[in-house]
Design an enzyme around this catalytic site. Structure first.
Site, mmCIF file in Angstrom:
data_model
loop_
_atom_site.group_PDB
_atom_site.id
_atom_site.type_symbol
_atom_site.label_atom_id
_atom_site.label_comp_id
_atom_site.label_asym_id
_atom_site.label_seq_id
_atom_site.Cartn_x
_atom_site.Cartn_y
_atom_site.Cartn_z
ATOM 1 N N GLU A 158 50.631 55.347 57.917
ATOM 2 C CA GLU A 158 51.373 56.432 58.364
ATOM 3 C C GLU A 158 50.563 57.730 58.266
ATOM 4 O O GLU A 158 51.350 58.818 58.792
ATOM 5 C CB GLU A 158 52.979 56.548 57.507
ATOM 6 C CG GLU A 158 52.739 57.273 56.094
ATOM 7 C CD GLU A 158 52.380 56.162 55.167
ATOM 8 O OE1 GLU A 158 52.252 56.517 53.815
ATOM 9 O OE2 GLU A 158 51.734 55.195 55.293
ATOM 10 N N HIS A 181 46.866 54.461 53.617
ATOM 11 C CA HIS A 181 48.442 54.885 54.060
ATOM 12 C C HIS A 181 48.342 54.806 55.844
ATOM 13 O O HIS A 181 47.811 55.843 56.293
ATOM 14 C CB HIS A 181 48.425 56.333 53.797
ATOM 15 C CG HIS A 181 48.979 56.486 52.387
ATOM 16 N ND1 HIS A 181 50.404 56.236 52.011
ATOM 17 C CD2 HIS A 181 48.075 56.845 51.216
ATOM 18 C CE1 HIS A 181 50.345 56.492 50.550
ATOM 19 N NE2 HIS A 181 49.168 56.600 50.339
ATOM 20 N N CYS A 229 49.746 51.260 49.805
ATOM 21 C CA CYS A 229 49.132 52.031 48.617
ATOM 22 C C CYS A 229 49.647 51.391 47.367
ATOM 23 O O CYS A 229 49.344 50.173 47.198
ATOM 24 C CB CYS A 229 49.662 53.581 48.900
ATOM 25 S SG CYS A 229 48.498 54.643 47.829
#
Length: 203
Positions: free
Chosen positions: A187, A185, A78
């Protein structure tokens, strides 16, 4: 071991949790010695480019990151990806780490449809435009999670994947040498994101 750079602007908990889920050893640190000892480095980030660049500099980390990127895999996520570029025009002009050629510009200014929301937030498919080991377990067109108002531009030579938002082809993933970046992202991108992180851990 993967070192996650802690400079005060990253979503460290969810990233650490994702790596633990994969059984990958990770350490959150801003210690240059630990960054040098790590096999791989992840540079996370949320917020504004200028503020993040300032905090990195105050921690004395840019020269460490630049040196380590020459000899081991580095992944920016990001805002962490945006910091890899030459410069950003987010609320002024700010120099980046210069690890990936290109610049970071306003998404809103490039959108033809002004009704589209900025930040670009939510799930979007990632079109793989160049094969890479980062996509070892990733399928073309899988959905990933974005939250951003600026995006990387003038970086076609480094672009690995893109996502369409209105008329804009958003640079979703890049690579330059040992340096990778994802605007989305991993994650927060469910199983697809975990598989991408697994591939990075195996580089």
């Amino acid at each position: 071991m993967i070192a996650i750079v802690d400079y005060g602007v990253g979503n460290l908990f969810s990233l650490s949790s994702s790596l633990r889920t994969l059984g990958v050893e990770a350490e959150v640190t801003r210690d240059p010695g630990r960054l040098r000892a790590a096999g791989r480095i992840i540079l996370p980030g949320v917020g504004a480019f200028g503020d993040a660049a300032k905090k990195l500099a105050e921690a004395g980390l840019p020269p460490v990151i630049q040196a380590e990127a020459a000899r081991k895999p580095l992944l920016g996520i990001c805002l962490g990806m945006q910091l890899l570029f030459d410069k950003s025009f987010e609320y002024g002009e700010h120099p980046g780490l210069g690890l990936v050629p290109g610049q970071v510009v306003s998404l809103r200014e490039d959108l033809a449809d002004r009704s589209l929301k900025v930040p670009h937030m939510g799930w979007n498919s990632l079109d793989v435009v160049r094969n890479d080991p980062l996509f070892k377990y990733f399928r073309d067109g899988e959905y990933v999670y974005y939250v951003h108002s600026f995006y990387a531009k003038d970086c076609d030579v480094s672009t690995l994947g893109t996502s369409r938002y209105g008329n804009v082809s958003v640079t979703g993933a890049v690579r330059s040498g040992n340096v990778w970046g994802t605007q989305f992202h991993p994650e927060k991108s469910g199983d697809a994101g975990l598989r991408l992180l697994r591939a990075f851990a195996e580089l």
